[in-house]
Write an enzyme that holds these catalytic residues in place. Sequence first.
Site, short mmCIF file in Angstrom:
data_model
loop_
_atom_site.label_atom_id
_atom_site.label_comp_id
_atom_site.label_asym_id
_atom_site.label_seq_id
_atom_site.Cartn_x
_atom_site.Cartn_y
_atom_site.Cartn_z
N CYS A 182 18.06 3.55 18.63
CA CYS A 182 19.44 3.90 19.01
C CYS A 182 20.34 2.68 18.95
O CYS A 182 21.52 2.79 18.63
CB CYS A 182 19.45 4.50 20.41
SG CYS A 182 18.74 3.38 21.63
N GLU A 223 21.75 8.72 27.64
CA GLU A 223 21.71 7.65 26.64
C GLU A 223 21.70 8.34 25.28
O GLU A 223 20.71 8.99 24.92
CB GLU A 223 20.48 6.78 26.85
CG GLU A 223 20.54 6.04 28.18
CD GLU A 223 19.28 5.30 28.56
OE1 GLU A 223 18.31 5.34 27.78
OE2 GLU A 223 19.26 4.68 29.62
N GLU A 264 21.80 2.70 33.22
CA GLU A 264 20.50 2.51 33.86
C GLU A 264 20.16 1.03 33.71
O GLU A 264 20.85 0.28 33.07
CB GLU A 264 19.47 3.46 33.24
CG GLU A 264 19.90 4.92 33.40
CD GLU A 264 18.78 5.94 33.37
OE1 GLU A 264 17.63 5.58 33.59
OE2 GLU A 264 19.08 7.12 33.12
N ASN A 276 11.77 8.53 19.26
CA ASN A 276 11.80 7.30 18.46
C ASN A 276 11.06 6.12 19.08
O ASN A 276 10.56 5.27 18.35
CB ASN A 276 13.24 6.92 18.10
CG ASN A 276 14.10 6.66 19.30
OD1 ASN A 276 14.09 7.43 20.25
ND2 ASN A 276 14.81 5.57 19.28
P1 NAD Z 1 17.31 15.17 20.21
O1 NAD Z 1 18.59 15.21 20.96
O2 NAD Z 1 17.17 16.04 19.04
O3 NAD Z 1 16.09 15.53 21.17
C1 NAD Z 1 15.83 14.79 22.35
C2 NAD Z 1 15.09 15.68 23.32
O4 NAD Z 1 15.95 16.72 23.74
C3 NAD Z 1 13.84 16.33 22.75
O5 NAD Z 1 12.84 16.30 23.75
C4 NAD Z 1 14.30 17.76 22.48
O6 NAD Z 1 13.26 18.70 22.51
C5 NAD Z 1 15.26 17.97 23.63
N1 NAD Z 1 16.28 19.00 23.42
C6 NAD Z 1 16.90 19.36 22.27
N2 NAD Z 1 17.82 20.33 22.50
C7 NAD Z 1 17.76 20.60 23.82
C8 NAD Z 1 18.47 21.50 24.67
N3 NAD Z 1 19.41 22.33 24.21
N4 NAD Z 1 18.17 21.52 26.00
C9 NAD Z 1 17.23 20.69 26.49
N5 NAD Z 1 16.53 19.82 25.74
C10 NAD Z 1 16.80 19.76 24.42
O7 NAD Z 1 17.09 13.64 19.85
P2 NAD Z 1 15.91 13.02 18.96
O8 NAD Z 1 16.15 13.44 17.56
O9 NAD Z 1 14.62 13.29 19.61
O10 NAD Z 1 16.20 11.46 19.11
C11 NAD Z 1 17.08 10.75 18.31
C12 NAD Z 1 18.43 10.59 18.98
O11 NAD Z 1 18.25 9.93 20.22
C13 NAD Z 1 19.39 9.73 18.20
O12 NAD Z 1 20.67 10.30 18.25
C14 NAD Z 1 19.39 8.40 18.96
O13 NAD Z 1 20.56 7.63 18.81
C15 NAD Z 1 19.22 8.88 20.35
N6 NAD Z 1 18.69 7.82 21.20
C16 NAD Z 1 19.53 7.19 22.07
C17 NAD Z 1 19.06 6.15 22.86
C18 NAD Z 1 19.96 5.42 23.82
O14 NAD Z 1 19.44 4.68 24.65
N7 NAD Z 1 21.26 5.57 23.73
C19 NAD Z 1 17.72 5.76 22.76
C20 NAD Z 1 16.89 6.42 21.84
C21 NAD Z 1 17.39 7.46 21.07
#
Ligand code: NAD
Length: 472
Positions: free
Chosen positions: A274, A240, A453, A137
């Site tokens: 997020c 996060e 962090e 994102n």
């Molecule tokens: P996601 O969890 O689908 O994917 C994030 C990353 O994890 C990707 O690189 C993906 O390939 C990898 N991944 C997925 N499954 C995995 C596994 N089993 N093992 C290892 N790696 C794996 O998230 P997204 O759809 O890319 O991002 C959106 C989400 O991120 C939303 O829930 C948002 O709230 C969250 N987010 C949180 C913050 C924060 O600071 N709290 C910031 C940005 C986004």
Amino acid sequence: MTYDLISPVDGSVTGTMTEAGAAEVDAAVGNARAALAGPWGQLSAPARADALRAVADGIRARFDEFVEAEMLDTGQPRHVMEKAFVPRGAANFEFFADLTKNVPTESFETVGPHGERALNYAVRRPKGVIGVICPWNAPFLLMTWKVAPALACGNAVVVKPSEQTPRTATLLVEVIDKAFADIGVPGGVYNVVHGFGPGSAGEALTTHPDVDAITFTGETVTGTAIMKAAAEGVRDVSFELGGKNAAVVFADADLDDAVDGVFRSGFLNTGQVCLGTERVFVERPVFEEFRDRLVARCEAVRYGRPTDPETTYGPLISHEHRDKVLGYYRAAVEAGATVVTGGGVPDLPIELAGGAWVEPTIWTDAPDDASILHEEIFGPCVHLTPFDDEAAVIDAVNATPYGLATSVWTTDLSTAHRVAGAIDVGIAWINSWFLRDLRTPFGGAGQSGIGREGGVHGLEFYTETKNVCVQL
Ligand code: NAD
């Protein structure tokens, strides 16, 4: 194996990536381990700080390339990349370069039970090889937010960017390798592997036994899977995760500021932030005025290509994510919510029709058990609820397992502090949103994360603190 990169803007193929398997991930982890044993592991903190500052300079020197790469991957407007996301990437390196150079360590003079005198002092050592798993994102900002402190603390990293947004992480290899080569540090400190999560590069990285710790930003359900993987070998994690953030607007708020802040928090980056807001509670006397003004802002967005300076609003990241968001748009209607504006796919010219577009959407009157009030949608949509009572609104805001962020809008100082203090989140903004100071702790309560962090707080994760006791 290769996979195509698809433009969120029009659905065209913009490139092809090669997916890393277990062997490539193993090689990357091996490179990182070797880098720790080489010149990188010998650098003093000030020398590392200089190297990181050179990385920041390198990003700025290739600023336009980073902007173009991020626009191509995310489809978001140029001004967001130019004003916020890419500059923050460079700033992250500069900030942590300065910070780690100036962190004091503790020491104690000790007198033992038999009068022995000793000096205890603590030193910070890098944790080792850090696995960095990133979302799509705000790819560059969020990735550098982890890579910069990891390197500043002397670690080596293996980064797995989101499969959907690999470009800026890849470009950064060139910048870091050049900056480090200039001071005699060979490649291998910063490594990138591409691919998906389960059964792919993500899983291979998080299960690799030679990765010492994992920092992850993404969905809570993914964090759960990664935590299970990290349990093997008892590796540390920093998470996060998702949120279901709320804004609370009191009747005495400056409504211009509140409408503007809530609009940005709900719809910036097409709601894919997020820290963004999906639940808005507005005190009843100003509810209708607030609703109408927010609707007007939503209806004034300008769809378009990221390169068009007139564009203020981009597509979602992918068609897959659009299916998810549109599923919630349908669920809202089925649950009986009122669609005040939006709720579907915009009617766009043919050249954009293949993109992952959805309308900015505002609902009211959803029943308490509606999924749109409880589940993270991660799209451009907010639900507005009127409230009459401060205690009741605090309970409503806290009725979620998440606890990432909130914003409170009021001109009453006591109300602001009382309410911000009572909401269970990691980050509470008063009369603002997304105003970030990199020195402050960042992270979520509840299911929104583990650890903090930012500033010195990240050092707990990126270093091991060792105590040395010297009898005098
Ligand atoms: P996601 O969890 O689908 O994917 C994030 C990353 O994890 C990707 O690189 C993906 O390939 C990898 N991944 C997925 N499954 C995995 C596994 N089993 N093992 C290892 N790696 C794996 O998230 P997204 O759809 O890319 O991002 C959106 C989400 O991120 C939303 O829930 C948002 O709230 C969250 N987010 C949180 C913050 C924060 O600071 N709290 C910031 C940005 C986004």
